[in-house]
Scaffold this motif. Structure first.
Motif, short mmCIF file in Angstrom:
data_model
loop_
_atom_site.label_atom_id
_atom_site.label_comp_id
_atom_site.label_asym_id
_atom_site.label_seq_id
_atom_site.Cartn_x
_atom_site.Cartn_y
_atom_site.Cartn_z
N GLY A 85 0.82 -1.20 0.00
CA GLY A 85 0.00 0.00 0.00
C GLY A 85 0.85 1.25 0.00
N LEU A 86 0.20 2.37 -0.27
CA LEU A 86 0.89 3.66 -0.36
C LEU A 86 0.19 4.71 0.48
N ALA A 96 7.23 1.58 -10.43
CA ALA A 96 7.01 0.14 -10.26
C ALA A 96 7.39 -0.27 -8.85
N GLN A 97 6.44 -0.84 -8.13
CA GLN A 97 6.70 -1.36 -6.79
C GLN A 97 7.14 -2.82 -6.80
N TRP A 98 7.08 -3.44 -7.96
CA TRP A 98 7.32 -4.88 -8.05
C TRP A 98 7.94 -5.18 -9.40
N VAL A 115 -0.42 -7.70 -4.74
CA VAL A 115 -1.37 -6.64 -5.06
C VAL A 115 -0.69 -5.32 -4.75
N LEU A 116 -0.68 -4.41 -5.72
CA LEU A 116 0.11 -3.19 -5.63
C LEU A 116 -0.76 -1.96 -5.79
N VAL A 133 -0.05 -10.94 -10.44
CA VAL A 133 0.17 -9.60 -9.92
C VAL A 133 -1.01 -8.72 -10.33
N PHE A 134 -1.50 -7.93 -9.39
CA PHE A 134 -2.56 -6.96 -9.64
C PHE A 134 -1.97 -5.59 -9.33
N SER A 135 -2.09 -4.63 -10.26
CA SER A 135 -1.47 -3.32 -10.06
C SER A 135 -2.28 -2.23 -10.74
#
Length: 221
Positions: A85-86, A96-98, A115-116, A133-135
């Motif tokens: 989370g942010l 990009a977090q991942w 999940v991003l 991955v969900f973003s």
């Protein structure tokens, strides 16, 4: 051991239940939305369910690796879903977090998804792995010098929903739903009932040729 067995049973049920039915069930049981923003999308088709291991990030200019996220990957139990989370989602639409290395490590550890609240990169590599991955976005930028991790194992906002550690995350091609762990059994029972009702309604529609008649017969809106 009883809790572990209960969790396995719940996850088996959620893996065979659509997010649409789960979202309706959360509305009914929790009486507040559990579905994440439409911007949180899968990068490949598939259905996942698992307990959340949470990481919080914020915008920053320090050139630091995402330590808490890497720690979460190394320490999360097999079957978990990493949720990043942010503090301010708008700060990471183009970050990009991942990426591929994180996905490779997560898959090796037996984790089942991520999940991003921001973006993902190395998409082709991740698709070849088959790691869900969900973003919000797909973007090639690194998080180093743009984001830092703040904490692990704390409540985090993601996709407009507060995710607590251990909440059950359910994702498929429609998006992501967060199921509070304390009411997961009740939500699954409601979602299962919804799916059974809709199966019967579909059969009635095909018999009668009328969706209005099916809605009236089953009392479903």
């Amino acid at each position: 051991m009883a809790d572990a067995a209960e969790l396995r049973t719940l996850l088996e049920g959620f893996r065979t239940t659509s997010t649409a039915s789960v979202a309706d069930a959360v509305d009914r049981v929790v009486q507040r939305p559990g579905f994440m923003s439409h911007e949180i999308k899968p990068i490949l088709p598939g259905r996942v369910a698992g307990p959340a291991v949470t990481v919080l990030e914020r915008a920053a200019l320090e050139a630091q690796p995402p330590r808490h996220a890497l720690q979460a990957i190394d320490e999360a139990p097999a079957g978990s879903i990493i949720v990043i989370g942010l503090e301010d989602p708008g700060s990471a639409r183009n970050v990009a977090q991942w990426g591929g290395l994180m996905a490779a490590a997560a898959a090796t550890r037996g984790l089942v998804g991520a999940v991003l609240d921001g973006g993902v990169r190395d998409v082709e590599e991740i698709r070849q792995m088959g790691f869900p991955v969900f973003s919000r976005t797909v973007v090639p930028s690194t998080s180093v010098g743009r984001l830092v991790t703040v904490a692990m194992g704390v409540p985090v906002p993601c996709g407009g929903v507060l995710v607590n550690p251990g909440d059950i995350i359910v994702g498929d091609s429609d998006g992501v739903v967060v199921v509070p762990r304390a009411v997961a059994a009740e939500v699954l029972a409601a979602a299962t009932q919804i799916e059974e009702t809709e199966r019967r309604m579909t059969a009635r529609i095909r018999e009668s040729g009328s969706i209005l008649q099916a809605l009236q017969d089953f009392g479903r809106i």
